[in-house]
Motif scaffolding. Structure first.
Motif, PDB file in Angstrom:
ATOM      1  N   GLN A 153       0.807  -1.215   0.000  1.00  0.00           N
ATOM      2  CA  GLN A 153       0.000   0.000   0.000  1.00  0.00           C
ATOM      3  C   GLN A 153       0.839   1.264   0.000  1.00  0.00           C
ATOM      4  O   GLN A 153       0.329   2.329  -0.302  1.00  0.00           O
ATOM      5  CB  GLN A 153      -0.929   0.008   1.218  1.00  0.00           C
ATOM      6  CG  GLN A 153      -1.971  -1.091   1.200  1.00  0.00           C
ATOM      7  CD  GLN A 153      -1.466  -2.391   1.774  1.00  0.00           C
ATOM      8  OE1 GLN A 153      -0.284  -2.553   2.048  1.00  0.00           O
ATOM      9  NE2 GLN A 153      -2.370  -3.345   1.958  1.00  0.00           N
ATOM     10  N   SER A 194       1.129   7.507   7.740  1.00  0.00           N
ATOM     11  CA  SER A 194       0.086   6.965   6.860  1.00  0.00           C
ATOM     12  C   SER A 194       0.670   6.548   5.523  1.00  0.00           C
ATOM     13  O   SER A 194       1.668   7.101   5.059  1.00  0.00           O
ATOM     14  CB  SER A 194      -0.985   8.034   6.633  1.00  0.00           C
ATOM     15  OG  SER A 194      -1.925   7.600   5.661  1.00  0.00           O
ATOM     16  N   TRP A 195       0.014   5.577   4.891  1.00  0.00           N
ATOM     17  CA  TRP A 195       0.373   5.260   3.504  1.00  0.00           C
ATOM     18  C   TRP A 195      -0.669   5.804   2.530  1.00  0.00           C
ATOM     19  O   TRP A 195      -0.585   5.559   1.334  1.00  0.00           O
ATOM     20  CB  TRP A 195       0.563   3.762   3.293  1.00  0.00           C
ATOM     21  CG  TRP A 195      -0.592   2.857   3.640  1.00  0.00           C
ATOM     22  CD1 TRP A 195      -1.905   3.038   3.343  1.00  0.00           C
ATOM     23  CD2 TRP A 195      -0.505   1.618   4.354  1.00  0.00           C
ATOM     24  NE1 TRP A 195      -2.649   2.001   3.815  1.00  0.00           N
ATOM     25  CE2 TRP A 195      -1.818   1.094   4.434  1.00  0.00           C
ATOM     26  CE3 TRP A 195       0.543   0.889   4.888  1.00  0.00           C
ATOM     27  CZ2 TRP A 195      -2.106  -0.115   5.063  1.00  0.00           C
ATOM     28  CZ3 TRP A 195       0.251  -0.319   5.508  1.00  0.00           C
ATOM     29  CH2 TRP A 195      -1.054  -0.808   5.598  1.00  0.00           C
ATOM     30  N   TYR A 196      -1.628   6.565   3.032  1.00  0.00           N
ATOM     31  CA  TYR A 196      -2.651   7.143   2.161  1.00  0.00           C
ATOM     32  C   TYR A 196      -2.228   8.494   1.579  1.00  0.00           C
ATOM     33  O   TYR A 196      -3.075   9.296   1.195  1.00  0.00           O
ATOM     34  CB  TYR A 196      -3.967   7.303   2.919  1.00  0.00           C
ATOM     35  CG  TYR A 196      -4.654   5.990   3.204  1.00  0.00           C
ATOM     36  CD1 TYR A 196      -5.293   5.281   2.191  1.00  0.00           C
ATOM     37  CD2 TYR A 196      -4.649   5.446   4.480  1.00  0.00           C
ATOM     38  CE1 TYR A 196      -5.922   4.072   2.457  1.00  0.00           C
ATOM     39  CE2 TYR A 196      -5.269   4.239   4.753  1.00  0.00           C
ATOM     40  CZ  TYR A 196      -5.902   3.555   3.736  1.00  0.00           C
ATOM     41  OH  TYR A 196      -6.513   2.352   3.989  1.00  0.00           O
ATOM     42  N   ASN A 197      -0.939   8.760   1.540  1.00  0.00           N
ATOM     43  CA  ASN A 197      -0.473  10.048   1.020  1.00  0.00           C
ATOM     44  C   ASN A 197       0.543   9.868  -0.097  1.00  0.00           C
ATOM     45  O   ASN A 197       1.332  10.761  -0.355  1.00  0.00           O
ATOM     46  CB  ASN A 197       0.129  10.888   2.156  1.00  0.00           C
ATOM     47  CG  ASN A 197       1.217  10.139   2.917  1.00  0.00           C
ATOM     48  OD1 ASN A 197       1.675   9.091   2.502  1.00  0.00           O
ATOM     49  ND2 ASN A 197       1.625  10.704   4.052  1.00  0.00           N
ATOM     50  N   SER A 217       0.628   8.602  -4.142  1.00  0.00           N
ATOM     51  CA  SER A 217      -0.161   8.180  -5.301  1.00  0.00           C
ATOM     52  C   SER A 217       0.637   7.169  -6.113  1.00  0.00           C
ATOM     53  O   SER A 217       1.131   7.451  -7.202  1.00  0.00           O
ATOM     54  CB  SER A 217      -0.517   9.391  -6.161  1.00  0.00           C
ATOM     55  OG  SER A 217      -1.319   8.992  -7.254  1.00  0.00           O
ATOM     56  N   GLU A 263      -0.607   3.815  -6.400  1.00  0.00           N
ATOM     57  CA  GLU A 263      -1.462   2.635  -6.497  1.00  0.00           C
ATOM     58  C   GLU A 263      -1.389   1.993  -7.872  1.00  0.00           C
ATOM     59  O   GLU A 263      -1.228   2.663  -8.894  1.00  0.00           O
ATOM     60  CB  GLU A 263      -2.900   2.989  -6.154  1.00  0.00           C
ATOM     61  CG  GLU A 263      -3.111   3.252  -4.676  1.00  0.00           C
ATOM     62  CD  GLU A 263      -2.720   2.078  -3.793  1.00  0.00           C
ATOM     63  OE1 GLU A 263      -2.721   0.927  -4.276  1.00  0.00           O
ATOM     64  OE2 GLU A 263      -2.397   2.301  -2.620  1.00  0.00           O
ATOM     65  N   ALA A 319      -4.805  -3.072  -2.369  1.00  0.00           N
ATOM     66  CA  ALA A 319      -5.433  -1.988  -1.616  1.00  0.00           C
ATOM     67  C   ALA A 319      -6.942  -1.999  -1.819  1.00  0.00           C
ATOM     68  O   ALA A 319      -7.624  -1.080  -1.380  1.00  0.00           O
ATOM     69  CB  ALA A 319      -4.853  -0.635  -2.028  1.00  0.00           C
ATOM     70  N   THR A 329     -13.455   7.343  -6.289  1.00  0.00           N
ATOM     71  CA  THR A 329     -13.137   8.734  -5.971  1.00  0.00           C
ATOM     72  C   THR A 329     -13.976   9.642  -6.843  1.00  0.00           C
ATOM     73  O   THR A 329     -14.254   9.323  -8.006  1.00  0.00           O
ATOM     74  CB  THR A 329     -11.636   9.019  -6.175  1.00  0.00           C
ATOM     75  OG1 THR A 329     -11.360  10.378  -5.831  1.00  0.00           O
ATOM     76  CG2 THR A 329     -11.214   8.788  -7.606  1.00  0.00           C
ATOM     77  N   PRO A 370      -9.775  13.598   0.891  1.00  0.00           N
ATOM     78  CA  PRO A 370     -10.110  12.249   1.380  1.00  0.00           C
ATOM     79  C   PRO A 370     -11.594  11.998   1.574  1.00  0.00           C
ATOM     80  O   PRO A 370     -12.019  10.840   1.525  1.00  0.00           O
ATOM     81  CB  PRO A 370      -9.356  12.174   2.718  1.00  0.00           C
ATOM     82  CG  PRO A 370      -8.169  13.053   2.510  1.00  0.00           C
ATOM     83  CD  PRO A 370      -8.677  14.202   1.684  1.00  0.00           C
ATOM     84  N   TRP A 374     -13.357  10.251  -1.382  1.00  0.00           N
ATOM     85  CA  TRP A 374     -12.802   8.932  -1.674  1.00  0.00           C
ATOM     86  C   TRP A 374     -13.486   7.929  -0.767  1.00  0.00           C
ATOM     87  O   TRP A 374     -13.840   8.230   0.367  1.00  0.00           O
ATOM     88  CB  TRP A 374     -11.298   8.971  -1.387  1.00  0.00           C
ATOM     89  CG  TRP A 374     -10.557   7.678  -1.535  1.00  0.00           C
ATOM     90  CD1 TRP A 374      -9.872   7.248  -2.628  1.00  0.00           C
ATOM     91  CD2 TRP A 374     -10.403   6.657  -0.534  1.00  0.00           C
ATOM     92  NE1 TRP A 374      -9.296   6.022  -2.371  1.00  0.00           N
ATOM     93  CE2 TRP A 374      -9.607   5.632  -1.095  1.00  0.00           C
ATOM     94  CE3 TRP A 374     -10.857   6.502   0.769  1.00  0.00           C
ATOM     95  CZ2 TRP A 374      -9.266   4.481  -0.405  1.00  0.00           C
ATOM     96  CZ3 TRP A 374     -10.515   5.350   1.474  1.00  0.00           C
ATOM     97  CH2 TRP A 374      -9.726   4.367   0.881  1.00  0.00           C
TER      98      TRP A 374
END
Length: 1011
Positions: A323, A337-340, A342, A344, A366, A371, A382, A385
């Motif tokens: 991720q 965090s790994w949500y920052n 792009s 994917e 993931a 989105t 966020p 999403w």
């Protein structure tokens, strides 16, 4: 992954097909630093020189990719990632490990696997002592065996361990190789810093095969060594001479998923603290005797891939998961965090028919996500999403008639229903009597025929449902083999021959195209009652899969396109074909596509535009291309896109969306200009293209503090109408664009001249990075793009504020002009005195439930307030002019009769004009007790802004406030007339008595608060 010793917040991560990313904030934000390299994006290894934080080595080619994710050698940065240069080893293809000497940044060792499908000598261990200027191969096994692992302790750099294994399979041969003797893993050790090597197999180790990882403990003189593989974890306390099996009964800690997860790492201060990777990470504090879960979520884990531990501080860690990259400063108790990032890896994308529309995607490890294409807060944040309960791979499709229903394939077919987000499996594969075969990435597609929608699903048969999966119908026999193309005798490389692509004709009901992973393409013209084998001639039906992607024309039922991904068979060249006769004949259409690229040139998808015949888009392993002549010629459409894998393309109205396998989802907002490009436009001195219809939306309706820049967010599409125009030569003067309403009145005027500077921008109340930069229209030779935000010209104002609900880089100044009403407008471009016009339709926001009459009433109100701003500005000018003249006339004189009279008159004029340099009144501050033109101008600005958040019929209170404000200009103008008639006349008589020139007021019609 690598961190910088001595710079706690700085880390680097290399990703598969995503390039190199850097954080300077300990993982709070990440940014790509490798995009300047246009040839390759898959990173196999990265290492910062421990003795020089500016020196970074990068090895390209992803370890876990066998047939794709190739690299083109080594790269180096000497300025902390700002710039890069290639430093050789171009033929190595995959570099999974780098070691830089702890004391000398010029001494570096590289492990090279070599090209998977071609034997060669670019494999083994390469060493450089001059920073990569020259390389020496110091370990070589043979032309089919590469080195995957290098390990040593920072305090004993001369002792190095290496692991090598077979990394070659001939095109067409079976993989995995059945010869287990060839698959064994070899261990090597060097005691002179990698100059020489000896093979060893210490006592106690099992037969080694496949991927392994090695860790050498600091503080043990390179004697404590850990080694892990599919066979478990082993430990040596004598430098590899003898080994013992650790935690032999704990199957969790061995490699996961056949070696896909593999890793062992040791704490720099305590050799008994050791970490291992499976689908979850585990930790031991007793030298590997027992383990507990360290990092990984249910149900299966998070797939850890790589780890870096600061050799000077075991609490400072960097971990790479499928991720993303995460940072810890407390030994893994908490993580960034790994949500920052792009990065994917997207398999398939699709859009629904809502507004703003949702983009759905399946993405590796993931899960499925969605989105919005536009956020209500001025950016896509966020909250725009959401996770989707579909599988991580496969195809995802919203119901074309109901955006609250989504279908997703992967492990079966799921039906997802909103707003509850419930899901249930509805696929026909649940029926064991059908004995359906599916692939890893199964296709589903909608056909809209005879006023009903039909969902098609691909197995070895084509299955169909018209009732959302309640019942299914078989539309075909086994389509994976035909008499002309029987199944290969050995299908081990494609153990599940199945349909991999489906295209239903949008032109003629019943016309269906399917393609299988055996290379077969078949077509039906009668809804599956009969099928024709239309396989492209010369396509070998072999052991290894070939992945065709078929696309049906939107204009001709007999026309279709196919992109053939044959890289599993060792063919990296692009293969796109076109048929115009239902597949009886095919034409290869690849002119303009590069035959080879370091990262791969083969095509994965071709997509036909639904509005312009012959406009095609193609996604390849490295780039996106466009054709305007039905594929006869192709050209790049990369623009600002990164080099990466382009797996899927979707078209929603006038937006082009691409799904990348390594850099997330990208949208080209309003590509309608591509539908209008032709040779004639290129020869004109200027050309204005017809703009797409614009939707009347507000930039940001939130009243709260905006998301800070550190929160991941993407820019919204430009507000309003996007306008394209081309210039054949540099214009001799400024160009303008005017927007005219249906009556021919100019609503908005834009110019290539720089906009007038506003004093507040010099000292804004926030960071300047929030502000929208003032720019004129672009006037470049070639194609230009601008946008009208559907607002009138900004009204004249003495004081400006900045929107409280701003967004980085696009925060406008207030007051803004009112939003234009829905309706018909004309765009008029003027270049060198010549006009070019195009019509524009502005549509109402489809979410608005307010009547047209109410919107019209609101518009009448805001236009009255807008007129109040113009009136107070215009009426201020003669007052300010007279005040200036009076002040100048008796500057510094407060004693004489003239001086005293001037001061008295100036005071009267001050009370009328107001202070034009004062700040704007905030909404929470009280209204003035006495009005001036400046104060009233600010009041109209506040009232105008207050109407800018929603479509709404004016309330009685709102109308009362507006009436009250609009009465004031008349009162001020009356006071001004009285000053001119009485006070100025008295002052002029004083001037006459002293022989001085009298003052006059320039005659100008006063304005009032009316449209």
């Amino acid at each position: 992954m690598s961190g910088v010793i001595g710079q706690p917040g700085v880390f680097y991560a290399g990703t598969p097909a995503g390039g190199v990313w850097k954080t300077t904030s300990a993982g709070e934000t990440w940014f790509p630093v490798f995009d300047s390299i246009p040839t390759v994006s898959s990173i196999g290894a990265i290492e910062v020189a421990p003795s020089d934080p500016n020196v970074i080595y990068v090895g390209t080619g992803d370890l876990d990719s066998y047939f794709d994710g190739m690299g083109d050698g080594m790269y180096k940065s000497s300025d902390a990632g700002r710039t890069w240069r290639r430093i050789g080893l171009e033929g190595t293809e995959q570099i999974p490990a780098i070691l830089v000497d702890p004391h000398d940044p010029n001494i570096v060792m590289v492990a090279a696997l070599g090209r998977f499908g071609t034997p060669g000598d670019a494999r083994g261990v390469f060493r450089s002592s001059d920073g990569g200027a020259t390389w020496t191969r110091t370990l070589y096994v043979d032309d089919q065996t590469g080195v995957a692992t290098l390990a040593r302790a920072a305090d004993a750099p001369d002792v190095v361990f290496a692991a090598a294994y077979l990394h070659y399979v001939a095109p067409g041969a079976i993989w995995p190789v059945p010869d287990t003797a060839r698959m064994r893993t070899r261990l090597y050790k060097s005691t002179d810093g990698g100059l020489t090597w000896r093979e060893f197999l210490g006592g106690g180790l099992p037969r080694l095969a496949g991927r392994i990882s090695i860790a050498v403990a600091i503080g043990t003189n390179a004697q404590r060594v850990y080694l892990i593989g599919d066979f478990g974890l082993y430990r040596s306390d004598d430098g590899g001479t003898s080994w013992r099996h650790m935690a032999a009964d704990d199957k969790r800690i061995a490699n996961g998923q056949g070696g896909y997860n593999c890793g062992v790492y040791v704490d720099p201060k305590n050799p008994d603290i050791v970490y291992t990777f499976q689908v979850t990470a585990y930790r031991s504090t007793d030298g590997g005797k027992s383990f507990t879960g360290f990092k990984g979520g249910p149900p299966g884990g998070d797939d850890p891939q790589v780890m870096w531990i600061d050799p000077t501080n075991g609490k400072r860690m960097l971990m790479g998961y499928d991720q993303g990259a995460i940072v810890s400063f407390d030994g893994g108790d908490t993580w960034s965090s790994w949500y920052n990032q792009s990065t994917e890896q997207v398999y398939h994308i699709a859009t629904d028919n809502s507004f703003p529309y949702w983009i759905y995607a399946t993405q590796q490890d993931a899960g499925a996500i969605a989105t919005r294409s536009r956020g209500n807060l001025g950016a896509i944040t966020p909250i725009d999403w959401k996770p989707v309960p579909g599988w991580e791979w496969g195809t995802i499709l919203p119901d074309p008639r109901d955006p609250n229903v989504v279908f997703s394939s992967g492990l079966g077919i799921s039906k997802i229903t909103y707003p509850g987000e419930e899901w249930i499996k509805i696929g026909p594969d649940q029926d064991p009597s059908l004995k359906l075969r599916g692939v890893f990435n199964p296709p589903i597609a909608f056909a809209m025929w005879n006023r009903r929608r039909e969902l098609l699903a691909g197995y070895q048969y084509l299955m169909a449902t018209t009732d959302g999966g309640a019942t299914w119908t078989k539309l075909s026999p086994d389509l994976t083999e035909t008499r002309a193309h029987p199944a290969p005798s050995d299908t081990s490389g494609s153990s599940f021959p199945s349909i991999v692509s489906i295209a239903a004709s949008p032109v003629t009901p019943g016309v269906i195209w399917v393609a299988t992973n055996t290379g077969i393409i078949q077509g039906s013209r009668n809804h599956g009652k009969s099928w024709s084998d239309v396989t492209i001639p010369g396509i070998e039906i072999g052991r290894r899969p070939i992945l065709p992607s078929v696309e049906a024309s939107h204009f001709d039922a007999g026309t279709a396109y196919a992109a053939l991904d044959a890289h599993f068979r060792g063919d990296d060249a692009p293969s796109i074909y076109r048929t115009r006769d239902y597949g009886n004949t095919w034409t290869r259409i690849v002119t303009g596509l590069p035959a080879t690229l370091p990262g791969g040139a083969f095509a994965r998808v071709v997509r036909a535009d639904p509005k312009r015949r012959g406009l095609l888009f193609a996604g390849t392993e490295s780039a996106v291309y466009v054709s305007f002549d039905d594929g006869d010629n192709w050209q790049s459409l990369m623009l600002n896109l990164p080099t990466t894998e382009y797996r899927d393309i979707a078209i929603h109205d006038n937006d082009l969306i691409v799904g990348t396998y390594g850099r997330g989802i990208w949208v080209l907002d309003d590509f309608a200009v591509l539908r209008q490009l032709n040779g004639a436009a290129a020869t004109e001195p200027a050309h204005l293209f017809k703009p797409s219809d614009a939707v009347r939306v507000r930039r940001n309706v939130m009243y709260n503090t905006p998301f800070p820049r550190e929160v991941p967010q993407a820019p919204n599409p430009p507000d309003g109408a996007i306008m394209y125009y081309s210039l054949g030569a540099k214009p001799s003067s400024e160009i303008t664009i005017e927007v005219l309403d249906a009556r021919g009145s100019v609503v908005r005027r834009m110019s290539s001249a720089p906009p007038r500077a506003v004093r507040e921008t010099a000292r804004p109340p926030m960071e300047s990075s929030w502000l929208a930069p003032g720019r004129g229209l672009p006037a470049n030779v070639g194609l230009n793009r601008a946008n009208w935000d559907l607002r009138y010209d900004p009204p004249p104002a003495f004081a400006h504020s900045f929107e409280f609900n701003g967004n980085p880089g696009v925060t406008p100044m207030a007051p803004e002009g009112p939003l234009a009403l829905p309706g018909l407008y004309t765009i008029r471009l003027t270049v060198d005195g010549k006009h070019y016009t195009q019509p524009l339709t502005v549509e109402r926001d489809p979410r608005s439930r307010v009547s047209r009459a109410a919107v019209a009433a609101q518009h009448a109100l805001v236009m009255r307030l807008y007129a109040g701003l113009e009136a107070t500005w215009a009426d201020f000018m003669p007052v300010a002019g007279l005040r200036g003249a009076v002040t100048t006339l008796a500057a510094g004189d407060t004693a004489s009769e003239v001086g005293k009279a001037a001061k008295t008159l100036a005071t009267r004029l001050d009370s009328l004009a107001g202070d034009s340099l004062s700040d704007a009144r905030e909404v929470w501050q009280p209204r003035p007790t006495a009005w001036s033109f400046v104060a009233l101008n600010g009041e109209f600005a506040l009232e105008l802004n207050a109407q800018d958040n929603a479509d709404h019929a004016p309330t009685q209170a709102t109308l009362a406030v507006a009436r009250s404000s609009c009465d004031e200009p008349r009162n001020l103008v009356g006071r001004w007339r009285q000053v001119v008639r009485l006070d100025l006349a008295t002052f002029n008589r004083t001037l006459e008595r002293h022989g001085m020139t009298t003052l006059a007021v320039t005659s100008a019609p006063e304005k009032l608060c009316s449209p």
